[in-house]
Enzyme design. Structure first.
Site, short mmCIF file in Angstrom:
data_model
loop_
_atom_site.label_atom_id
_atom_site.label_comp_id
_atom_site.label_asym_id
_atom_site.label_seq_id
_atom_site.Cartn_x
_atom_site.Cartn_y
_atom_site.Cartn_z
N GLU A 116 0.90 -1.17 -0.05
CA GLU A 116 -0.03 -0.01 0.07
C GLU A 116 1.17 1.30 -0.01
O GLU A 116 0.29 2.44 -0.52
CB GLU A 116 -0.73 0.15 1.26
CG GLU A 116 -2.29 -0.93 1.25
CD GLU A 116 -1.78 -2.51 1.72
OE1 GLU A 116 -0.70 -2.66 2.08
OE2 GLU A 116 -2.68 -3.11 1.80
N PHE B 75 -11.74 -7.24 13.78
CA PHE B 75 -10.87 -7.64 13.02
C PHE B 75 -10.42 -6.49 11.89
O PHE B 75 -11.21 -6.10 11.19
CB PHE B 75 -11.10 -8.88 12.38
CG PHE B 75 -10.15 -9.34 11.33
CD1 PHE B 75 -8.77 -9.47 11.85
CD2 PHE B 75 -10.40 -9.45 10.08
CE1 PHE B 75 -7.95 -10.15 10.97
CE2 PHE B 75 -9.58 -9.90 9.24
CZ PHE B 75 -8.06 -10.43 9.48
N GLN B 76 -9.09 -6.33 11.70
CA GLN B 76 -8.43 -5.19 10.87
C GLN B 76 -9.14 -3.71 11.17
O GLN B 76 -9.23 -3.11 10.13
CB GLN B 76 -8.80 -5.69 9.56
CG GLN B 76 -7.94 -6.98 9.11
CD GLN B 76 -7.64 -7.11 7.78
OE1 GLN B 76 -8.54 -6.83 6.86
NE2 GLN B 76 -6.57 -7.81 7.55
N LYS C 164 -17.72 -0.24 5.94
CA LYS C 164 -18.12 -1.28 5.12
C LYS C 164 -19.76 -1.34 4.72
O LYS C 164 -20.06 -1.44 3.78
CB LYS C 164 -17.85 -3.04 5.38
CG LYS C 164 -18.06 -3.95 4.27
CD LYS C 164 -17.38 -5.17 4.48
CE LYS C 164 -17.26 -6.06 3.27
NZ LYS C 164 -16.83 -7.45 3.67
N MET D 81 24.69 8.09 1.68
CA MET D 81 24.60 9.41 2.38
C MET D 81 24.82 9.27 3.97
O MET D 81 25.38 10.27 4.71
CB MET D 81 23.16 9.89 2.25
CG MET D 81 22.81 11.43 2.68
SD MET D 81 24.07 12.31 1.67
CE MET D 81 23.24 13.03 0.51
#
Ligand SMILES: Cc1ncc(C[n+]2csc(CCOP(=O)(O)OP(=O)(O)O)c2C)c(N)n1
Ligand SMILES: [Mg+2]
Lengths: 599, 172
Positions: free
Chosen positions: A63, A125-126, A175, A495
């Site tokens: 993502e 959940f999630q 949802k 760097m």
């Protein structure tokens, strides 16, 4: 409510699910591509995507990469980039990308799935508190709790993302809101209730600016990413203004391409790794015109020594950027393009004569600084200098004349790309400036390639950074995106190594890139071409082979391991205390602890 | 430049915002995220539809910091208007406090006498306690509490400051 009292029109309108309403609203806001990754909470949207052809979905592999891809898409087109991720881990994975877009002012709309409204707060959940987590990571965010608000929120999100100072906007979508029927409403024609950024500059401020600029003896124009964000017309106006005034012009890292690198009035990038002439001109100028830049700490060096004798004009669309770090005499709030148009008109109108003699003397000074040739390097022996690799890449792409877009990861290679690749036009350069996100470049190049299928899209990478989003090689393969990954492989987090060498007594703690993959085999396992170049004599052929190949390529260029990126203004130092090269590294010995605390 | 190194001053800032979920978190997060002070913060809906809330923030900082605070507040999407009452002219600041004093005998008499002098009202009484209600500027409430402390100050609840400009000029 009885059936009889229900308004018939509402009944008729409620034929679409929330997910369908979202897609329709995206389409009406001009979205053609969405970068995403599915999961339970957004399955209704994926269902709606399945049933339509207007919007193309690009399946990324992480993502974070979806957001960077959308950033590359947005920055190379001027459009809003669009992202779709699921709840919980999908949303938290996107956070780095969101902050990246926030700091670099990139317009993004990111849709996140959420657990159904009745489960919010239940540790379902999630479930993650996405609006809570992303509040400081976005320009604005929304949690849609009523179907009736859905279409309006999507329209508003696009307006907020692209107007004023652009930025990322999150819409958190439970949802049940996606599954339940929802009404569709068109984007409102009326003004936003509270968010109406000022784009047109104040005439009086323009007059004051011109009065200063007309009498400047040692002027400089310092232009940043705001000019790019204002659209290509703003870059044209910038060139017009710089040409009509005869002033020198420098660009920030984010502003590269806003003014043509080849123009003789361009003095190069300024800042920590900017050119000697740009930084000294900033230090010594008597009038500074800042357009669309924000006096970032990478640019100013030590604040109390920053351009001590100049009067400053600062044009920015975001009033909170003005007088934040550096006090200015003439603040101008407005869109960079509108400001430049107003400055041009006022310059022409103002009858006062310019001090041409002073300007000539000023240019003579600048040319002396230029004469130092601060970006010179010697390519000799059997080891490829990273600067040379970028320079040849630039020269070869130029000779081929193809439309070329460059993205970078973060580190020395990023600075070498900024120094040695010349950008003649805006929107061709994608880099993570504000956040400095390793792993930005590959997904950003992917987003650019989606928007410009026939262009040459190259990610100039470091061997450490590229591993942060290497999984996107899979996305390149799936969509046959011919992105070229050009790795300046110094086997170090260069760097980090450079700072350790200069500021921490050469104790190279954890900065060696051990156990690197075989990048050629890695490319091949992702159905791409792999090239490895170790000899300077093979460099050109390697570059040409990379470009000629019709598909994605990883070109692993073995470069000098101990090369440092110069010029450099050590942290906490002033512009006129810059170190030009290795012979002068002792110059860093003077860095105080006060300087060392700075990043 | 002098303005930038100026000594810190107090500022009372009124902010009109859309009354939407998360707005308070946005404002508070802005202050904590950017390291600004909040001395007090109050909020309530103020228009007839309940869509607009007014937040009153008392803060302090150098002139540069206060200008930043105002600019940062103003760029929040749901913010309608930001007004620096301290800078813009004469204004009134009031705070409401409920103050519980516990005691018997002479202490009760003394508590009532002081309350009368400060125009605090008794809003609850038992044989061993009073709750006083008082409105006023913050320093007046501070002074009252200081006097009550030796007598038997048990608990204080304060609203934080609300403020409004004097005269006909309005914010909405
Ligand atoms: C996500 C992230 N983690 C850590 C850093 C700190 N950092 C900046 S540059 C750098 C090294 C990058 O190494 P490489 O990609 O090989 O580039 P080089 O400097 O060698 O060109 C690191 C670790 C960062 N910018 N981003
Ligand atoms: Mg490296």
């Amino acid at each position: 409510m009885s059936a009889a009292t229900k308004p018939a029109s509402t009944e008729a309108a409620l034929t679409m699910s929330g997910a369908e309403v979202v897609l329709r609203a995206l389409k009406d806001n001009g979205v053609e591509v969405i970068f995403g990754y599915p999961g339970g909470a957004v399955l209704p949207i994926y269902d709606a995507i399945f049933n339509q052809n207007a919007i193309r979905h690009i399946l990324v592999r992480h993502e974070q990469a979806a957001v960077h891809a959308a950033e590359g898409y947005a920055r190379s087109t001027g459009k809003v980039g669009c992202v779709l991720v699921t709840s919980g881990p999908g949303a938290t994975n996107a956070v780095t990308g969101l902050v990246d877009a926030l700091l670099d002012s990139i317009p993004i709309v990111c849709l996140t799935g959420q657990v159904p409204t009745h489960l919010i707060g239940n540790d379902a959940f999630q479930e993650a508190d996405t609006t809570g987590i992303t509040r400081p990571a976005t320009k604005h965010n929304y949690l849609v709790k009523k179907s009736a608000d859905l279409a309006r929120v999507v329209h508003e999100a696009f307006y907020v993302a692209k107007s004023g100072r652009p930025g990322p906007v999150v819409i958190d979508l439970p949802k049940d809101i996606l599954i339940n029927k929802a009404p569709y409403t068109e984007a409102p024609k009326t003004e936003h209730r509270s968010y109406r950024p000022q784009t047109e500059p104040d005439a009086e401020q323009i007059r004051k600016a011109i009065a200063l600029l007309k009498h400047a003896k040692k002027p400089i124009v310092y232009a940043g990413g705001g000019v790019i964000n204002a659209g290509p017309e703003a870059s044209r106006l910038l060139a017009d203004f710089v040409h009509m005034t005869g002033f020198p012009c420098t660009n920030t890292l984010m502003g590269l391409g806003a003014f043509p690198a080849d123009d003789k009035q361009f003095v190069g990038m300024l800042g920590m790794h900017g050119t000697y002439e740009a930084n000294l001109a900033m230090h010594d100028c008597d009038v500074m015109l800042n357009i669309g830049a924000r006096f970032d700490d990478r640019v100013t060096g030590r604040l109390n020594a920053f351009s001590p004798n100049s009067k400053k004009i600062h044009a920015d669309i975001d009033p909170s950027s003005i007088n934040k770090n550096v006090p200015v005499e003439v603040p101008i709030v407005g869109d960079a393009g509108r400001v430049l148009a107003a400055l041009i008109a006022a310059w022409k109108e103002d009858g006062a004569a310019q001090d041409k003699a002073a300007l000539t003397t000023w240019w003579r000074r600048i040319d002396e600084w230029r004469g130092i040739d601060c970006l010179r390097y010697r390519q000799e022996g059997k080891i490829i200098k990273p600067q040379h690799a970028v320079k040849r890449l630039y020269e070869i792409t130029r000779e081929l004349g193809r439309e070329t877009f460059i993205s970078t990861e973060v580190g020395q290679h990023q600075m070498w790309a900024a120094q040695y690749f010349g950008f003649q036009k805006p929107n061709r350069w994608m880099t993570s400036g504000g956040l400095g996100t390793m792993g930005y470049g590959l997904p950003a190049a992917m987003g650019v390639q989606i928007a410009h299928p026939d262009a040459l899209c190259i990610d100039i990478a470091g061997e450490a950074s590229i591993l942060m989003n290497i999984q996107e090689m899979g996305t390149l393969a799936q969509y046959r995106l011919p992105v070229k990954v050009f790795i300046l492989n110094n086997e170090y987090m260069g760097m980090v190594r450079q700072w350790q060498e200069l500021l921490h007594g050469g104790r190279y703690s954890e900065s060696y890139s051990a156990a690197l993959p075989d990048f050629v085999k890695l490319a091949e396992s992702f159905h791409a071409k792999g090239i490895r170049v170790t000899d300077p004599a093979d460099l050109d052929a390697g570059i040409r082979e990379m470009i000629a190949h019709p598909g994605p390529v990883i070109a692993d260029i073995a470069v000098a391991k101990d090369e440092n990126c110069f010029p450099m203004i050590p942290s906490g130092a002033a512009h006129n205390e810059m170190i030009l090269g290795p012979d002068q590294e002792g110059g860093v010995a003077g860095v105080t602890d006060e300087g060392k605390v700075l990043v | 430049m002098s303005e930038f190194d100026s000594a810190p001053r107090a500022a009372t800032i009124a902010v009109l915002v859309e009354n939407e979920p998360g707005i308070l978190a946005r404002v508070v997060g802005l202050f904590s995220g950017r390291g600004y002070n909040i001395d007090s913060l109050t909020v309530a809906p103020v228009d007839e539809t309940g869509r607009i809330s007014r937040i009153t923030i008392v803060t302090s900082g150098t002139e540069m910091v206060i200008e930043q605070i105002k600019a940062q507040l103003d760029r929040l999407v749901p913010v309608h208007k930001v007004s620096d009452l301290t800078l813009e002219g004469p204004h009134l600041t009031r705070e409401l406090a409920l103050i519980k004093v516990v005691g018997t005998g002479d202490d009760r008499v003394e508590a009532l006498r002081l309350a009368d002098a400060f125009r605090a009202r008794v809003v609850d009484a038992t044989t061993t306690s009073f709750v006083f209600e008082m409105t006023g500027a913050g320093d007046k409430i501070d002074a009252f509490c200081a006097l009550m402390r030796p007598i038997g100050l048990a608990e204080v609840s304060r609203t934080g400051a609300v403020a409004i400009a004097r005269g006909p000029r309005g914010l909405i």
